[in-house]
Design a protein around this motif. Structure first.
Motif, short mmCIF file in Angstrom:
data_model
loop_
_atom_site.label_atom_id
_atom_site.label_comp_id
_atom_site.label_asym_id
_atom_site.label_seq_id
_atom_site.Cartn_x
_atom_site.Cartn_y
_atom_site.Cartn_z
N ASN A 314 -0.17 0.44 6.07
CA ASN A 314 1.57 0.31 6.09
C ASN A 314 1.75 0.20 7.82
N GLU A 315 2.09 -0.94 8.05
CA GLU A 315 2.72 -1.23 9.36
C GLU A 315 4.31 -1.72 9.26
N GLY A 316 4.91 -1.26 10.24
CA GLY A 316 6.26 -1.72 10.17
C GLY A 316 7.16 -1.03 8.99
N ASP A 317 8.09 -2.00 8.37
CA ASP A 317 8.99 -1.35 7.46
C ASP A 317 9.03 -2.56 6.42
N VAL A 318 8.25 -2.44 5.39
CA VAL A 318 8.28 -3.68 4.52
C VAL A 318 9.51 -3.44 3.60
N VAL A 319 10.00 -2.25 3.36
CA VAL A 319 11.21 -2.22 2.38
C VAL A 319 12.55 -2.78 3.04
N LYS A 320 12.47 -2.38 4.27
CA LYS A 320 13.63 -2.75 5.29
C LYS A 320 13.61 -4.16 5.29
N ALA A 321 12.37 -4.61 5.49
CA ALA A 321 12.54 -6.14 5.73
C ALA A 321 12.84 -7.01 4.65
N PHE A 494 2.14 -4.21 4.16
CA PHE A 494 1.78 -3.05 3.28
C PHE A 494 0.87 -3.54 2.33
N THR A 495 -0.26 -2.83 2.36
CA THR A 495 -1.32 -3.21 1.29
C THR A 495 -1.56 -1.83 0.56
N GLU A 496 -1.95 -1.97 -0.73
CA GLU A 496 -2.39 -1.13 -1.73
C GLU A 496 -3.19 -1.40 -2.75
N PHE A 497 -3.90 -0.56 -3.38
CA PHE A 497 -5.20 -0.56 -4.22
C PHE A 497 -4.90 0.17 -5.47
N VAL A 498 -5.18 -0.92 -6.76
CA VAL A 498 -5.08 0.03 -8.06
C VAL A 498 -6.38 -0.37 -8.54
N ARG A 499 -6.98 0.88 -8.73
CA ARG A 499 -8.47 0.87 -9.18
C ARG A 499 -8.42 0.48 -10.61
#
Length: 718
Positions: A314-321, A494-499
């Protein structure tokens, strides 16, 4: 950056000791790195060099040779510092013993992850340098001269002032009494004689004349031959078998039953296979007996849109961008189930006795294979001897020991050695698969058309949770997430993992290129799509995003130059780019395709430029990239397994094809000169193939593809 890049490859801070002891008529040199990482805990004195009286240098090879050329490259490291020619080096497989032969960066006896050279680059050179100094000191003492007045050349110690020489073999007994230097300086790159040279592979002559021994060639005295049938259904079991027809076949000795397989043991392979075909087998399909590809794909689709996600980066602010720079561009890329299709099918030969066991196999994990056999047989670990053989292809398939376990269960019931060989059908239908992987990427663009936000959801299995738990953190498989954030300069990420695991009974594992093959395809496809949305040339778009990555940018510039990116193509042709930063290396790939009047795409040419740091053997780098591209082409064009009734449908190369010679395009490989630490090369050629092809198809047809393989799509020229 992937998990491979996060491994600490700096060996300079490690302290080495060299132990010497007489073994028969030879002197054994070894290294003991003092490694603080938990992965390497338990590393013990580790002999690599044996010098017998004849002066030959026996290199006990810690890595497995599966066609990647590691036997030659590691020998080159040793020869460089020991001052011997490669024709003086004799190679031996290391025995199964992780306490002595673990890769320093993995803490286990593993050949994989493109970590062989990265793991032993300084280790092997220090082994050679320390051995050389012991021999120089020995000769100097005997001549009563200062050691710094002596040099080593071509397997001899030389005192130029007096003209005296001493072959290494003549010094070994006296050398055992010498004090071993613990911190020997290594040669600067400017003094290399062997490293960096294009050297013919040491194992090629034996492979050409047929004397090389692969696992499938093992034939201990008195061996019997077993053909096997494994329950085709995931998690299924053997219900019953009528073995009378098989026992009537001439040469058949016995029928062996285990919980999920049947083996027919005979005097020869032909009789075993004939007996197996005569069996009447009834399987219990188990709880997965109704599963289909459609079921599995729907399950992954559901996880893509609503599965529980674990945040990774999570770097910066993806939601705001996203709120400030809409619209949000969304791309979903889909990857199928893949098999390894190594040319040598799975096989293992064992001789289980009451008090010991011998194992002949080709494996990437000899230590794990030994432990698996000990677990099955109940024998003490030191009573299991693994004779590791050459591998007829690995690609990650032989990082698992399921085949060794199955063979051990059979061998327990057989008197004498038995050779268990899988058919191609069993090999494909019972692989450790690269399972379904989906990626959902969303991005927003600024006023200049460049991305300001990047969100990447990765859906797939956590192979490392089973295979190497150290590569998981907070429930996240760090390997599958490797590089998911992309190499590009995007301020908000922002990166996320769904197993999402495969059904019970379906083994999933490592596939050549591992995390990069899952992530480079969606990343490079999405970047191309963003460039198209910004109405910018894909090359220039990437270059603007890579000013902070000079090595990757240099590889891209070289590939573009060699591919003639600025030269116009005729109608129906297109070029596509894909970049990969992984395994400590940087690669840029440009594919050129044409689409004929029949609507079928043809791969005309692939250009790859790679910066892999200090090159040990450029011939090996070239061969490895070529191999990785061909492997990636097979997957991109045809790679896909389907499921019906809880079983894999495909069974052989007729319905699960690999690239044929006439389909292979012109491939060009260019190496970016570099003095950086060596990077991995065995896998970096594979990940960029599919995305560069798909981007080229878009350039040729205007049709954007987001699911593999190519042969499921229809095309037409623009």
């Amino acid at each position: 950056m992937s998990i491979h890049d996060k491994v600490n490859v700096s060996v300079s801070r490690r302290h080495f000791l060299i132990g010497a002891s007489l073994t028969g008529t030879g002197l054994v040199f070894g290294l003991r790195p003092s490694i603080s990482s938990a992965a390497a805990a338990g590393f013990e004195p580790n002999p690599f060099i044996r010098i017998p009286a004849d002066g030959k240098i026996v290199l006990i090879m810690p890595a497995a040779e599966m066609g990647q050329g590691i036997y030659t490259s590691i020998a080159m490291l040793l020869a460089e510092e020991l001052e011997v020619s490669l024709d003086q080096v004799v190679l031996e497989h290391a025995p199964a013993d992780p306490t002595r032969y673990a890769n320093p960066l993995l803490g286990d006896q593993i050949t994989g992850g493109s970590l062989s050279i990265r793991g032993v680059y300084e280790q092997m050179r220090k082994a050679g340098a320390s051995a050389r100094m012991v021999l120089i000191n020995t000769a100097a003492r005997g001549w009563d001269v200062a050691p710094d007045t002596c040099t080593a050349e071509a397997g001899e110690v030389v005192h130029a002032a007096s003209g005296r020489t001493a072959a290494y073999g003549s010094l070994i007994r006296a050398a055992a009494a010498e004090t071993v230097p613990q911190d020997v300086p290594l040669k600067p790159a400017s003094s290399f004689k062997v490293i960096g040279q294009a050297i013919r592979r040491l194992d090629s002559p034996q492979k050409v004349n047929g004397t090389a021994k692969f696992g499938i060639d093992a034939r201990p005295e008195g061996v019997s031959y077993a053909a096997i049938a494994i329950c085709p259904h995931f998690g299924g079991k053997l219900r019953s078998v009528d073995d009378k027809p098989a026992m009537a076949v001439k040469g058949v000795k016995q029928v062996v039953r285990i919980e999920d397989a049947v083996a027919v043991v005979a005097d020869n392979t032909g009789a075993a296979r004939k007996g197996l075909a005569a069996l009447s087998i009834e399987w219990d399909p188990g709880p997965s007996g109704d599963l289909t590809s459609a079921d599995l794909e729907k399950s992954v689709e559901d996880a893509t849109n609503g599965g529980k996600a674990l945040p990774h980066i999570n770097e910066g602010d993806v939601v705001k961008a996203e709120a400030e720079h809409g619209p949000v561009h969304e791309f979903v890329y889909r990857m199928p189930i893949l098999t390894h299709s190594a040319m040598e099918p799975m096989n293992c030969t064992l001789h289980v006795r009451k008090d010991s066991c011998d194992v002949w196999t080709g494996t990437q994990v000899a230590g794990r294979a030994r432990q698996a056999v000990a677990d099955v047989t109940g024998l003490p670990l030191d009573k299991v001897l693994v004779h590791n053989q050459l591998l007829g292809g690995g690609f990650g398939r032989r990082l698992d020991v399921d085949g060794v376990i199955l063979a051990a269960k059979i061998a327990k019931q057989v008197d004498g050695p038995v050779k268990v060989t899988w058919s191609r059908e069993e090999d494909i239908r019972h692989d450790c698969y690269r399972y379904l992987n989906y990626s959902k990427i969303t991005a927003t663009l600024g006023p200049d058309g460049m991305p300001v936000s990047w969100r990447h959801r990765v859906i797939g299995p956590a192979v490392m949770a089973r295979w190497l738990p150290a590569f998981t953190k907070d429930g996240i498989d760090l390997d599958i997430m490797g590089g998911a954030e992309s190499s590009y300069a995007i301020p908000n990420k922002f990166t996320e993992f769904v197993r999402h695991e495969a059904p019970d009974g379906m083994l999933t594992g490592n596939w050549r290129g591992v995390g990069a093959t899952r992530n480079i395809f969606p990343i490079e496809g999405s970047i191309d799509e963003l460039a198209s949305a910004a109405k910018t040339d894909p090359l220039e778009y990437r270059k603007r995003l890579l000013q902070h990555k000079p090595r990757l940018l240099a590889a891209l510039d070289l590939a573009a130059e060699k591919a003639g990116w600025s030269n116009a193509l005729s109608q129906g042709k297109g070029r596509g780019i894909a970049l990969s930063e992984d395994f400590g290396s940087f690669a840029a790939m440009i594919s050129e395709v044409s689409v004929g009047d029949d609507g079928k795409p043809k791969v005309e040419r692939i250009v790859c430029a790679v910066d892999c740091g200090q090159v040990v053997n450029p011939d090996t780098v070239d061969a490895q990239i070529l191999s990785g591209i061909v492997y990636g082409l097979s997957a991109a064009l045809y790679g896909r397994l389907t499921v019906q009734n809880g079983a894999v449908v495909e069974s052989n190369f007729d319905d699960s094809p690999v690239l044929r010679i006439h389909e292979t395009p012109k491939i060009e490989v260019y190496i970016v000169p570099s003095s950086e630490a060596p990077g991995g090369i065995g896998e970096v050629g594979t990940p960029g193939v599919a995305p560069s092809l798909y981007n080229a198809i878009f350039a040729a047809t205007g049709k954007r593809l987001r699911s593999l393989p190519i042969d499921q799509h229809e095309f037409q020229r623009v």
